[in-house]
Design a protein around this motif. Structure first.
Motif, PDB file in Angstrom:
ATOM      1  N   THR A  13       0.826  -1.203   0.000  1.00 23.73           N
ATOM      2  CA  THR A  13       0.000   0.000   0.000  1.00 23.73           C
ATOM      3  C   THR A  13       0.863   1.256   0.000  1.00 23.73           C
ATOM      4  OG1 THR A  13      -0.085   0.004   2.421  1.00 23.73           O
ATOM      5  CG2 THR A  13      -1.827  -1.179   1.261  1.00 23.73           C
ATOM      6  N   GLU A  14       0.194   2.397  -0.175  1.00 23.08           N
ATOM      7  CA  GLU A  14       0.848   3.698  -0.073  1.00 23.08           C
ATOM      8  C   GLU A  14       0.569   4.319   1.285  1.00 23.08           C
ATOM      9  OE1 GLU A  14       0.980   6.392  -3.564  1.00 23.08           O
ATOM     10  OE2 GLU A  14      -0.572   5.081  -4.360  1.00 23.08           O
ATOM     11  N   ARG A  50       7.004  -5.188  10.505  1.00 25.73           N
ATOM     12  CA  ARG A  50       7.481  -6.132  11.511  1.00 25.73           C
ATOM     13  C   ARG A  50       6.985  -7.552  11.250  1.00 25.73           C
ATOM     14  NH1 ARG A  50       5.384  -2.608  16.508  1.00 25.73           N
ATOM     15  NH2 ARG A  50       3.661  -2.510  14.998  1.00 25.73           N
ATOM     16  N   THR A  51       6.023  -7.705  10.352  1.00 23.18           N
ATOM     17  CA  THR A  51       5.487  -9.034  10.064  1.00 23.18           C
ATOM     18  C   THR A  51       5.793  -9.480   8.631  1.00 23.18           C
ATOM     19  OG1 THR A  51       3.339  -8.043   9.502  1.00 23.18           O
ATOM     20  CG2 THR A  51       3.638  -8.809  11.758  1.00 23.18           C
ATOM     21  N   CYS A  52       6.857  -8.943   8.053  1.00 17.57           N
ATOM     22  CA  CYS A  52       7.193  -9.296   6.671  1.00 17.57           C
ATOM     23  C   CYS A  52       7.473 -10.782   6.504  1.00 17.57           C
ATOM     24  CB  CYS A  52       8.387  -8.469   6.199  1.00 17.57           C
ATOM     25  SG  CYS A  52       7.963  -6.775   5.727  1.00 17.57           S
ATOM     26  N   SER A  53       8.124 -11.403   7.464  1.00 19.91           N
ATOM     27  CA  SER A  53       8.408 -12.830   7.365  1.00 19.91           C
ATOM     28  C   SER A  53       7.123 -13.636   7.368  1.00 19.91           C
ATOM     29  CB  SER A  53       9.305 -13.275   8.523  1.00 19.91           C
ATOM     30  OG  SER A  53      10.565 -12.650   8.444  1.00 19.91           O
ATOM     31  N   GLU A  54       6.143 -13.196   8.159  1.00 16.12           N
ATOM     32  CA  GLU A  54       4.848 -13.878   8.184  1.00 16.12           C
ATOM     33  C   GLU A  54       4.096 -13.665   6.874  1.00 16.12           C
ATOM     34  OE1 GLU A  54       6.259 -13.613  12.269  1.00 16.12           O
ATOM     35  OE2 GLU A  54       6.125 -12.154  10.668  1.00 16.12           O
ATOM     36  N   TYR A  55       4.206 -12.469   6.293  1.00 20.26           N
ATOM     37  CA  TYR A  55       3.594 -12.226   4.982  1.00 20.26           C
ATOM     38  C   TYR A  55       4.170 -13.185   3.938  1.00 20.26           C
ATOM     39  CZ  TYR A  55       1.638  -7.729   6.585  1.00 20.26           C
ATOM     40  OH  TYR A  55       0.945  -6.748   7.237  1.00 20.26           O
ATOM     41  N   LEU A  56       5.479 -13.369   3.978  1.00 18.83           N
ATOM     42  CA  LEU A  56       6.126 -14.267   3.025  1.00 18.83           C
ATOM     43  C   LEU A  56       5.595 -15.690   3.169  1.00 18.83           C
ATOM     44  CD1 LEU A  56       8.374 -14.914   0.927  1.00 18.83           C
ATOM     45  CD2 LEU A  56       9.887 -15.326   2.882  1.00 18.83           C
ATOM     46  N   GLU A  57       5.420 -16.132   4.392  1.00 20.28           N
ATOM     47  CA  GLU A  57       4.937 -17.492   4.629  1.00 20.28           C
ATOM     48  C   GLU A  57       3.474 -17.640   4.207  1.00 20.28           C
ATOM     49  OE1 GLU A  57       4.459 -20.635   8.383  1.00 20.28           O
ATOM     50  OE2 GLU A  57       5.507 -18.724   8.646  1.00 20.28           O
ATOM     51  N   PHE A  58       2.681 -16.597   4.411  1.00 19.31           N
ATOM     52  CA  PHE A  58       1.238 -16.664   4.175  1.00 19.31           C
ATOM     53  C   PHE A  58       0.873 -16.437   2.712  1.00 19.31           C
ATOM     54  CE2 PHE A  58      -2.881 -14.405   4.015  1.00 19.31           C
ATOM     55  CZ  PHE A  58      -3.698 -15.407   4.540  1.00 19.31           C
ATOM     56  N   ALA A  59       1.540 -15.484   2.055  1.00 22.87           N
ATOM     57  CA  ALA A  59       1.171 -15.087   0.692  1.00 22.87           C
ATOM     58  C   ALA A  59       1.890 -15.936  -0.347  1.00 22.87           C
ATOM     59  CB  ALA A  59       1.477 -13.611   0.469  1.00 22.87           C
ATOM     60  N   ASP A  60       1.248 -16.080  -1.514  1.00 22.33           N
ATOM     61  CA  ASP A  60       1.807 -16.877  -2.597  1.00 22.33           C
ATOM     62  C   ASP A  60       2.586 -16.052  -3.611  1.00 22.33           C
ATOM     63  OD1 ASP A  60       0.535 -19.426  -1.825  1.00 22.33           O
ATOM     64  OD2 ASP A  60      -1.315 -18.358  -2.293  1.00 22.33           O
ATOM     65  N   ALA A  61       2.277 -14.759  -3.704  1.00 20.77           N
ATOM     66  CA  ALA A  61       2.906 -13.888  -4.702  1.00 20.77           C
ATOM     67  C   ALA A  61       2.874 -12.462  -4.179  1.00 20.77           C
ATOM     68  CB  ALA A  61       2.191 -13.988  -6.048  1.00 20.77           C
ATOM     69  N   LEU A  62       3.662 -11.597  -4.810  1.00 22.27           N
ATOM     70  CA  LEU A  62       3.787 -10.200  -4.376  1.00 22.27           C
ATOM     71  C   LEU A  62       3.529  -9.261  -5.540  1.00 22.27           C
ATOM     72  CD1 LEU A  62       4.697  -8.047  -2.240  1.00 22.27           C
ATOM     73  CD2 LEU A  62       7.031  -8.394  -3.090  1.00 22.27           C
ATOM     74  N   LEU A  63       2.727  -8.232  -5.292  1.00 23.95           N
ATOM     75  CA  LEU A  63       2.497  -7.160  -6.258  1.00 23.95           C
ATOM     76  C   LEU A  63       3.056  -5.867  -5.683  1.00 23.95           C
ATOM     77  CD1 LEU A  63       1.227  -5.875  -8.788  1.00 23.95           C
ATOM     78  CD2 LEU A  63      -0.925  -5.695  -7.497  1.00 23.95           C
ATOM     79  N   LEU A  64       4.053  -5.296  -6.364  1.00 19.54           N
ATOM     80  CA  LEU A  64       4.637  -4.009  -5.987  1.00 19.54           C
ATOM     81  C   LEU A  64       3.977  -2.934  -6.845  1.00 19.54           C
ATOM     82  CD1 LEU A  64       8.367  -5.106  -5.842  1.00 19.54           C
ATOM     83  CD2 LEU A  64       6.917  -4.590  -3.882  1.00 19.54           C
ATOM     84  N   THR A  65       3.311  -1.995  -6.209  1.00 19.74           N
ATOM     85  CA  THR A  65       2.465  -1.037  -6.907  1.00 19.74           C
ATOM     86  C   THR A  65       3.196   0.273  -7.208  1.00 19.74           C
ATOM     87  OG1 THR A  65       1.644  -0.163  -4.799  1.00 19.74           O
ATOM     88  CG2 THR A  65       0.434  -2.007  -5.777  1.00 19.74           C
ATOM     89  N   GLY A  66       2.475   1.188  -7.857  1.00 16.51           N
ATOM     90  CA  GLY A  66       3.020   2.503  -8.172  1.00 16.51           C
ATOM     91  C   GLY A  66       3.080   3.400  -6.950  1.00 16.51           C
ATOM     92  N   GLY A  67       3.654   4.584  -7.134  1.00 21.00           N
ATOM     93  CA  GLY A  67       3.762   5.515  -6.012  1.00 21.00           C
ATOM     94  C   GLY A  67       4.825   6.560  -6.259  1.00 21.00           C
ATOM     95  N   GLY A 112       6.130  -6.115 -10.540  1.00 18.98           N
ATOM     96  CA  GLY A 112       6.278  -4.707 -10.189  1.00 18.98           C
ATOM     97  C   GLY A 112       5.708  -3.848 -11.297  1.00 18.98           C
ATOM     98  N   VAL A 113       4.814  -2.918 -10.954  1.00 15.54           N
ATOM     99  CA  VAL A 113       4.269  -1.996 -11.946  1.00 15.54           C
ATOM    100  C   VAL A 113       4.616  -0.561 -11.528  1.00 15.54           C
ATOM    101  CG1 VAL A 113       2.405  -3.522 -12.667  1.00 15.54           C
ATOM    102  CG2 VAL A 113       2.007  -1.938 -10.793  1.00 15.54           C
ATOM    103  N   VAL A 193       9.823 -13.286 -11.908  1.00 18.62           N
ATOM    104  CA  VAL A 193       9.831 -11.873 -11.521  1.00 18.62           C
ATOM    105  C   VAL A 193       9.766 -11.029 -12.784  1.00 18.62           C
ATOM    106  CG1 VAL A 193      11.170 -10.026 -10.443  1.00 18.62           C
ATOM    107  CG2 VAL A 193      11.171 -12.316  -9.426  1.00 18.62           C
ATOM    108  N   LYS A 194       8.798 -10.110 -12.836  1.00 16.24           N
ATOM    109  CA  LYS A 194       8.660  -9.219 -13.986  1.00 16.24           C
ATOM    110  C   LYS A 194       8.342  -7.812 -13.504  1.00 16.24           C
ATOM    111  CE  LYS A 194       7.011 -12.841 -17.113  1.00 16.24           C
ATOM    112  NZ  LYS A 194       8.320 -13.009 -17.769  1.00 16.24           N
ATOM    113  N   GLY A 195       8.739  -6.834 -14.317  1.00 14.53           N
ATOM    114  CA  GLY A 195       8.437  -5.443 -14.006  1.00 14.53           C
ATOM    115  C   GLY A 195       8.124  -4.667 -15.261  1.00 14.53           C
ATOM    116  N   VAL A 196       7.118  -3.802 -15.186  1.00 19.08           N
ATOM    117  CA  VAL A 196       6.767  -2.913 -16.297  1.00 19.08           C
ATOM    118  C   VAL A 196       6.525  -1.519 -15.736  1.00 19.08           C
ATOM    119  CG1 VAL A 196       5.797  -4.752 -17.711  1.00 19.08           C
ATOM    120  CG2 VAL A 196       4.297  -3.498 -16.145  1.00 19.08           C
ATOM    121  N   VAL A 197       6.900  -0.508 -16.490  1.00 19.92           N
ATOM    122  CA  VAL A 197       6.751   0.855 -15.984  1.00 19.92           C
ATOM    123  C   VAL A 197       5.347   1.403 -16.209  1.00 19.92           C
ATOM    124  CG1 VAL A 197       9.199   1.332 -16.345  1.00 19.92           C
ATOM    125  CG2 VAL A 197       7.549   1.934 -18.120  1.00 19.92           C
ATOM    126  N   TRP A 198       4.552   0.708 -17.038  1.00 18.58           N
ATOM    127  CA  TRP A 198       3.188   1.186 -17.260  1.00 18.58           C
ATOM    128  C   TRP A 198       2.229   0.504 -16.273  1.00 18.58           C
ATOM    129  CZ3 TRP A 198       5.724  -2.127 -20.646  1.00 18.58           C
ATOM    130  CH2 TRP A 198       5.153  -3.375 -20.870  1.00 18.58           C
TER     131      TRP A 198
END
Length: 222
Positions: A13-14, A50-67, A112-113, A193-198
């Motif tokens: 999130t932002e 502080r719970t990043c390690s738990e996020y890694l264990e719980f989640a299957d994939a990661l979306l890095l958003t704009g900002g 990553g977008v 792992v992929k990233g696009v600027v659009w």
């Protein structure tokens, strides 16, 4: 994809602020969660570093958003003027880079977008071009590699940024390059792992929403 289960996609999130109560908020555009849901995933949000390690264990994939801009120190750069810090948030940088590092090292799918693509490139040793040369408002890039397999021969989009990729990390392959030579999209050479600027999740000036990269993210979950 896990049989009978919808993959859980963690979305960064932002930082926001509520002037009515004078309190810090976490903000997420519905466009991201809608895209993940429409692609067959379950969107969840990252709230506490502080719970990043738990996020890694719980989640299957990661979306890095704009900002906003990444602090130049993240890619061994210097602050030349205050425009380099437009929209900068240290807590956002910390969250993005910590989660990206964990998910990449774990071999879990990451997309990553916009800013998210810059985070991945900087994390892996690339550099950021803080001031792109004059470019047309609309781009139509030829595609290669993994992006070509997903999106076809060419992608068209509206440029909504004034900064971009300067030097690509050695572990990444440029797969969308503008006529001016600006790298607009990449894939990791060995990892999902992929990233696009659009922003394919947004409808901008006649360019329709395109969920194909979000389907790739969800379907890449093992």
């Amino acid at each position: 994809m896990k049989t009978g289960l919808h993959p859980k996609v963690l979305i960064v999130t932002e930082d926001g602020f509520d002037p009515t109560f004078g309190s810090a908020n976490l903000v997420l555009s519905r466009a991201y969660s809608d895209a993940v849901s429409s692609a067959g995933g379950i969107p969840i949000t990252a709230m506490d570093i502080r719970t990043c390690s738990e996020y890694l264990e719980f989640a299957d994939a990661l979306l890095l958003t704009g900002g906003g801009n990444i602090h130049p120190s993240r890619y061994k750069g210097l602050v030349s003027d205050m425009s380099d810090l437009q929209g900068f948030s240290n807590t956002r940088d910390d969250m993005d880079f910590t989660l990206a590092d964990l998910f990449v090292k774990a071999g879990k799918p990451v997309l990553g977008v916009g800013r998210g693509a810059m985070v991945l490139n900087a994390l892996l040793g690339g550099n950021v071009n803080k001031h792109l040369p004059e470019l047309s408002a609309h781009a139509s890039d030829p595609l290669t590699g993994g992006l070509k397999e997903i999106l076809g021969e060419r992608v068209s989009f509206k440029r909504v940024y004034g900064w971009g990729i300067k030097t690509l990390a050695e572990s990444l392959s440029a797969e969308a390059v503008s006529e001016e030579g600006v790298i607009d999209g990449f894939s990791h050479q060995t990892l999902p792992v992929k990233g696009v600027v659009w922003h394919p999740e947004r409808e901008l000036d006649g360019n329709p929403i395109d969920l194909r990269l979000y389907r790739w993210l969800v379907n890449s979950v093992k």
